[in-house]
Design a protein around this motif. Structure first.
Motif, PDB file in Angstrom:
ATOM      1  N   TRP A   1      -1.745   7.350  -5.062  1.00  0.00           N
ATOM      2  CA  TRP A   1      -2.389   6.138  -5.560  1.00  0.00           C
ATOM      3  C   TRP A   1      -2.904   5.275  -4.417  1.00  0.00           C
ATOM      4  O   TRP A   1      -3.925   4.602  -4.547  1.00  0.00           O
ATOM      5  N   THR A   2      -2.210   5.292  -3.279  1.00  0.00           N
ATOM      6  CA  THR A   2      -2.720   4.590  -2.100  1.00  0.00           C
ATOM      7  C   THR A   2      -4.087   5.139  -1.711  1.00  0.00           C
ATOM      8  O   THR A   2      -5.029   4.376  -1.455  1.00  0.00           O
ATOM      9  N   LYS A   3      -4.176   6.443  -1.681  1.00  0.00           N
ATOM     10  CA  LYS A   3      -5.450   7.080  -1.314  1.00  0.00           C
ATOM     11  C   LYS A   3      -6.541   6.699  -2.301  1.00  0.00           C
ATOM     12  O   LYS A   3      -7.692   6.416  -1.900  1.00  0.00           O
TER      13      LYS A   3
ATOM     14  N   THR B   1      -6.677   3.925  -4.105  1.00  0.00           N
ATOM     15  CA  THR B   1      -7.024   2.526  -3.848  1.00  0.00           C
ATOM     16  C   THR B   1      -7.927   2.399  -2.631  1.00  0.00           C
ATOM     17  O   THR B   1      -8.930   1.680  -2.659  1.00  0.00           O
TER      18      THR B   1
ATOM     19  N   LEU C   1       0.805  -1.225   0.000  1.00  0.00           N
ATOM     20  CA  LEU C   1       0.000   0.000   0.000  1.00  0.00           C
ATOM     21  C   LEU C   1       0.839   1.276   0.000  1.00  0.00           C
ATOM     22  O   LEU C   1       0.727   2.096  -0.907  1.00  0.00           O
TER      23      LEU C   1
ATOM     24  N   GLN D   1       1.978   5.097   1.109  1.00  0.00           N
ATOM     25  CA  GLN D   1       1.282   6.329   1.498  1.00  0.00           C
ATOM     26  C   GLN D   1       1.385   7.381   0.396  1.00  0.00           C
ATOM     27  O   GLN D   1       1.861   8.490   0.619  1.00  0.00           O
ATOM     28  N   THR D   2       0.940   7.012  -0.802  1.00  0.00           N
ATOM     29  CA  THR D   2       0.993   7.934  -1.934  1.00  0.00           C
ATOM     30  C   THR D   2      -0.419   8.318  -2.374  1.00  0.00           C
ATOM     31  O   THR D   2      -1.410   7.816  -1.854  1.00  0.00           O
TER      32      THR D   2
ATOM     33  N   GLY E   1      -0.969  -1.832  -4.661  1.00  0.00           N
ATOM     34  CA  GLY E   1      -1.896  -0.991  -3.902  1.00  0.00           C
ATOM     35  C   GLY E   1      -1.626   0.496  -3.991  1.00  0.00           C
ATOM     36  O   GLY E   1      -2.523   1.301  -3.757  1.00  0.00           O
ATOM     37  N   GLY E   2      -0.360   0.902  -4.283  1.00  0.00           N
ATOM     38  CA  GLY E   2      -0.101   2.340  -4.392  1.00  0.00           C
ATOM     39  C   GLY E   2       1.260   2.766  -3.893  1.00  0.00           C
ATOM     40  O   GLY E   2       1.487   3.928  -3.590  1.00  0.00           O
ATOM     41  N   ASN E   3       2.195   1.845  -3.779  1.00  0.00           N
ATOM     42  CA  ASN E   3       3.515   2.101  -3.215  1.00  0.00           C
ATOM     43  C   ASN E   3       4.251   3.240  -3.909  1.00  0.00           C
ATOM     44  O   ASN E   3       3.939   3.608  -5.040  1.00  0.00           O
TER      45      ASN E   3
ATOM     46  N   HIS F   1      -7.000  -2.813  -6.761  1.00  0.00           N
ATOM     47  CA  HIS F   1      -7.340  -3.701  -5.652  1.00  0.00           C
ATOM     48  C   HIS F   1      -8.201  -4.838  -6.190  1.00  0.00           C
ATOM     49  O   HIS F   1      -8.715  -4.774  -7.314  1.00  0.00           O
TER      50      HIS F   1
END
Length: 425
Positions: free
Chosen positions: A152-154, A156, A147, A149-150, A354-356, A381
């Motif tokens: 893209w994480t948000k 996802t 995941l 905290q980028t 996930g958004g790494n 996801h």
């Protein structure tokens, strides 16, 4: 079986045939999220998340900066009315110049299945609410690994929040703190809206190791903050455990702890699989971080030793689906065993997208292996809907212009219902 269900299955199978995805313009990485400091009272609960903790119980975890804050959780089925109180435990850790807050772990229950509960941590602060999983099919799992905290994480997490899921499964690489301990705190803040409302079941990845030779053992932050039900499942390590929910036996393994034959993890896995009652839990799914079946150029061969040791155990037990992360892309296999398609093998799914912050792994090996049926380097996801004891529907949703696009889907038959277990016995 319902004719509509059969029709959907047929359409899905046709749609799934065809192998690799069509050409797709892959999204660029997004910057790390910023978390402005927001002062809170020292006993105010932060980074709240919940996890399953044995039959009809859940563990509530939160952090305070007050070492005297009580580890109590008040809860009930009506907002503002708490009919039960549970007392837990607390821990903390230091890491070079960093000292964590007080990390509270409190198990609540017994709880009713498929029920909304309201709860409060430490006797003050905001009210949270969680929904317990159902006791029977259908049940839906959200799945996303790596995941970080980028931006893209948000994206996802926003898409997962739109999914009506019961349990979140995360096959390693949570915060990408990578020794910078305050990033564990910001990750806890980032996922709290989702992780405080549904159980998050996680296993470790390479970014959780954080060991410093001669100074710090690995996984100190991970084990302190994300306590999973390892004791409840007879394991002696938080790095591997199992749990049952609604007819599904889920096993979380550790790619970064000893897995060779006669190791503690190997012996535990063998014993755990021997106790599975397929009449009660007809599905078995397994998660770990480093994929065994991977046709991406990234991380080639890293899972070979673990696969050589443990794949025969999973095959003999009739494991249905295996999820992994680590490779920052998506890939789904046919049922496979010993490097070849096998109708009695597990479906392997890599979902480390996930958004790494490290970006996507977009280079695949050509030609595509015969066991690999779909692969695409995109953030996204997955959703696993266990419809009944024999059929599950898997879909993968890539993040495309901030809209979740269903890019891959397939119906999966349980090996228990296919007669494979009888052939292996």
């Amino acid at each position: 079986m319902d004719p509509k269900l059969l029709l959907m299955m047929a359409v899905s199978v046709v749609a799934a045939v065809g192998g690799a995805a069509a050409d797709y313009v892959r999204p660029l990485p997004r910057k790390a999220l910023q978390f402005p400091w927001s002062p809170k009272h020292s006993s105010y609960p932060q980074q709240v998340h919940v996890s399953l903790a044995g039959a009809k119980h859940m563990r509530i975890t939160w952090v305070t900066s007050d070492k005297h804050a009580p580890s109590i959780v008040e809860y009930g089925t009506s907002s503002g009315t708490y009919t039960s109180t549970a007392q837990g435990e607390s821990t903390s850790y230091s890491y070079v110049l960093y000292s964590s807050g007080i990390i509270h772990h409190t198990v609540i229950g017994p709880l009713e299945d498929n029920t909304l509960y309201f709860y409060r941590c430490g006797g003050e602060g905001p009210e949270f609410q969680l929904k317990t999983p159902p006791a029977q099919f259908p049940i839906t799992f959200a799945v996303a690994g790596d995941l970080g905290q980028t931006g893209w994480t948000k994206s996802t997490l926003d898409h997962i929040d739109q999914c009506k899921y019961d349990v979140h499964l995360l096959p390693g690489d949570l915060s990408y703190a990578d020794y910078i301990q305050h990033k564990w705190d910001t990750f806890g803040e980032l996922v709290q809206p989702l992780a405080s409302a549904r159980p998050w079941m996680v296993t470790q990845g390479n970014h959780e190791k954080e060991n410093i030779p001669l100074l710090k053992d690995g996984f100190v932050a991970y084990n302190s903050r994300w306590k999973m039900p390892y004791e409840e499942s007879g394991s002696n390590s938080n790095l591997y455990y199992s749990f049952d929910v609604a007819g599904v036996h889920t096993i979380m393994l550790g790619s970064y702890t000893d897995y060779v034959e006669y190791s503690d993890q190997y012996k535990w896995l063998k014993a755990d699989l021997s106790k599975v009652d397929r009449a009660r839990t007809p599905w078995i799914i397994v998660l770990f971080h480093v994929p065994w079946y991977n046709s991406n150029e990234a991380h080639q061969g890293e899972g070979d030793d673990m696969m050589a040791s443990m794949e025969p155990l999973l095959y003999a037990a009739g494991v249905d689906i295996v999820f992994a992360g680590h490779v920052h892309a998506y890939e789904r296999s046919r049922p496979v065993f010993k490097g070849k398609s096998d109708p009695c093998g597990a479906v392997h799914i890599t979902i480390g997208d996930g958004g790494n912050r490290e970006g996507l792994a977009y280079k695949y090996i050509e030609p595509q292996p015969e066991w690999s049926i779909f692969r695409e380097a995109s953030f996204g996801h997955g959703e696993l809907n266990m419809v009944n004891s024999t059929h599950a529907f898997w879909s993968w949703h890539r993040n495309d212009d901030d809209e979740p696009v269903r890019s891959d889907q397939v119906w999966i038959n349980s090996l228990f219902s296919s007669g494979c277990l009888a052939k292996k016995s």
